[in-house]
Design a protein around this motif. Structure first.
Motif, short mmCIF file in Angstrom:
data_model
loop_
_atom_site.label_atom_id
_atom_site.label_comp_id
_atom_site.label_asym_id
_atom_site.label_seq_id
_atom_site.Cartn_x
_atom_site.Cartn_y
_atom_site.Cartn_z
N GLU A 184 0.88 -1.41 -0.12
CA GLU A 184 0.09 0.04 0.09
C GLU A 184 0.84 1.12 0.19
OE1 GLU A 184 -3.24 0.26 2.68
OE2 GLU A 184 -3.34 -2.32 2.83
N PRO A 185 0.35 2.40 -0.45
CA PRO A 185 1.27 3.69 -0.41
C PRO A 185 1.52 4.28 0.81
CG PRO A 185 -0.99 4.15 -1.35
CD PRO A 185 -1.00 2.67 -0.97
N LEU A 186 2.55 4.75 1.03
CA LEU A 186 3.08 5.44 2.31
C LEU A 186 3.12 7.07 1.90
CD1 LEU A 186 4.36 5.48 5.04
CD2 LEU A 186 6.54 5.07 3.91
N VAL A 187 2.17 7.61 2.97
CA VAL A 187 2.69 9.05 2.88
C VAL A 187 3.79 9.32 4.12
CG1 VAL A 187 1.44 11.19 3.52
CG2 VAL A 187 0.03 9.43 2.55
N GLU A 223 -0.09 18.10 9.09
CA GLU A 223 -1.79 18.11 8.97
C GLU A 223 -2.08 17.66 7.42
OE1 GLU A 223 -4.04 17.97 10.75
OE2 GLU A 223 -3.26 18.62 12.77
N THR A 224 -1.03 17.97 6.39
CA THR A 224 -1.32 17.46 5.01
C THR A 224 -1.13 16.00 5.06
OG1 THR A 224 -0.38 19.53 4.37
CG2 THR A 224 -0.57 17.54 2.67
N ALA A 225 -0.05 15.23 5.98
CA ALA A 225 -0.13 13.78 5.66
C ALA A 225 -1.46 13.24 6.46
CB ALA A 225 1.24 13.32 6.59
N LEU A 272 -4.09 13.48 3.97
CA LEU A 272 -4.09 12.45 2.62
C LEU A 272 -4.30 11.13 3.34
CD1 LEU A 272 -0.56 13.53 1.23
CD2 LEU A 272 -2.99 13.78 0.12
N VAL A 273 -4.04 10.56 4.39
CA VAL A 273 -4.49 9.46 4.80
C VAL A 273 -5.96 9.54 5.36
CG1 VAL A 273 -4.29 7.85 7.15
CG2 VAL A 273 -2.20 9.21 6.16
N GLY A 274 -6.50 10.56 5.80
CA GLY A 274 -8.09 10.57 6.01
C GLY A 274 -8.73 10.36 4.78
#
Length: 307
Positions: free
Chosen positions: A199-202, A234-236, A239-241
């Motif tokens: 899965e993609p990592l942020v 908070e951007t990370a 993106l997760v959210g």
């Protein structure tokens, strides 16, 4: 017979002018900050260089000033002298335990929103005559600013801390995973990095967090698929959210919602049950602490902040 102390040929005012020029980058801005004429600043610099017998800066019209190697070295020492002079003045004229003057505290980006406010509020309430400034930055830049004399103290993660730093441990935390609330593993008490390998990592890419995160994967024997990089915590989380990946964080926030209102969940990392990271209060070992700084360290240790 005691050796007589030679009175230096420069003044504290000249040191202040040079430090201000170095910080602002131009004679014009330095003069404006000091509320004096540009010619007075220029004359003070000339006298200081003549006394020290060294060129401290190169002045170029329309390009401001550039510090010479000697000027860069002297800048740190001059800042220390000015702090000591301010400490002497406040110590002699101060009453009782009251602190005055200025204290500059740095803090790592993700720690600042939760660690700084209670410390600033509490310490300022005890010492209302003290001016308490703060700066947010990455770990490597904060350490350099400590060594350059721009900051008195800094709150950092115990990651890639230079040997020139003294430190006190404020608290420790365990790194954890951030997953979107509707993730297939969101209901599990802990999640293995191996189960997220495809899965993609942020990646929160602000030193030293990015390096530490990749070390955690290496320890677990997993090669992550880094899809997004950001220097904003908070951007990370946002993106997760939105389900665009997962992230690893040491910071634990009481609010599980992103700025957009999406929910994220925290999960322990199965492969790293004993891994912890300390949060430190650091200062340069070679610089004598002012009373303001030492009192702030004592206050922080007696009033452990929550991350």
């Amino acid at each position: 017979m005691e050796k007589l102390i030679r009175v230096p040929g420069f003044s504290l005012r000249q040191l202040l002018y040079f430090v201000t020029v170095a910080e602002t980058g131009t004679l014009t801005e330095a003069a404006a900050r000091l509320h004096i004429s540009q010619s007075a600043v220029s004359m003070a610099l000339n006298e200081l260089e003549r006394t020290l017998k060294v060129q401290l800066c190169i002045r170029r019209k329309a390009h401001g000033i550039t510090l010479t190697p000697a000027g860069k070295q002297a800048l740190q020492q001059m800042r220390a002298l000015l702090r000591q002079a301010e400490e002497l003045e406040s110590g002699v004229s101060g009453e009782g335990d009251q602190l005055s003057g200025r204290l500059s505290v740095g803090c790592y980006l993700t720690l600042a929103p939760t660690v700084l406010p209670p410390l600033l509020q509490g310490f300022s309430a005890l010492h209302p005559a003290l001016t308490l400034d703060f700066e947010e930055d990455t770990g490597d830049r904060l350490q350099q600013r400590l060594l350059d004399g721009e900051l008195d103290l800094a709150v950092l993660y115990d990651m890639d801390v230079r040997p020139e730093m003294d430190r006190a441990v404020l608290f420790t935390r365990r790194p954890h995973l951030l997953l979107p609330a509707d993730h297939r593993l969101a209901g599990e008490p802990s999640v293995a990095l191996h189960d997220l390998a495809d899965e993609p990592l942020v990646l929160f890419d602000a030193p030293p967090s990015s390096h530490h995160t990749l070390q955690l994967f290496q320890t677990a024997g997993v090669t992550p698929l880094v899809r997004h990089r950001t220097t904003n915590f908070e951007t990370a989380r946002a993106l997760v959210g939105r389900g665009l990946g997962y992230a690893i964080s040491v910071q634990r926030l009481p609010n599980d919602r992103t700025y957009e209102g999406s929910r994220v969940v925290s999960k322990e990392i199965t492969e790293l049950p004993e891994t912890t990271v300390s949060v430190l209060l650091c200062w340069p070992r070679q610089v004598a602490q002012t009373r303001r700084a030492s009192e702030f360290v004592r206050y922080c240790l007696e009033n452990k902040p929550r991350a």
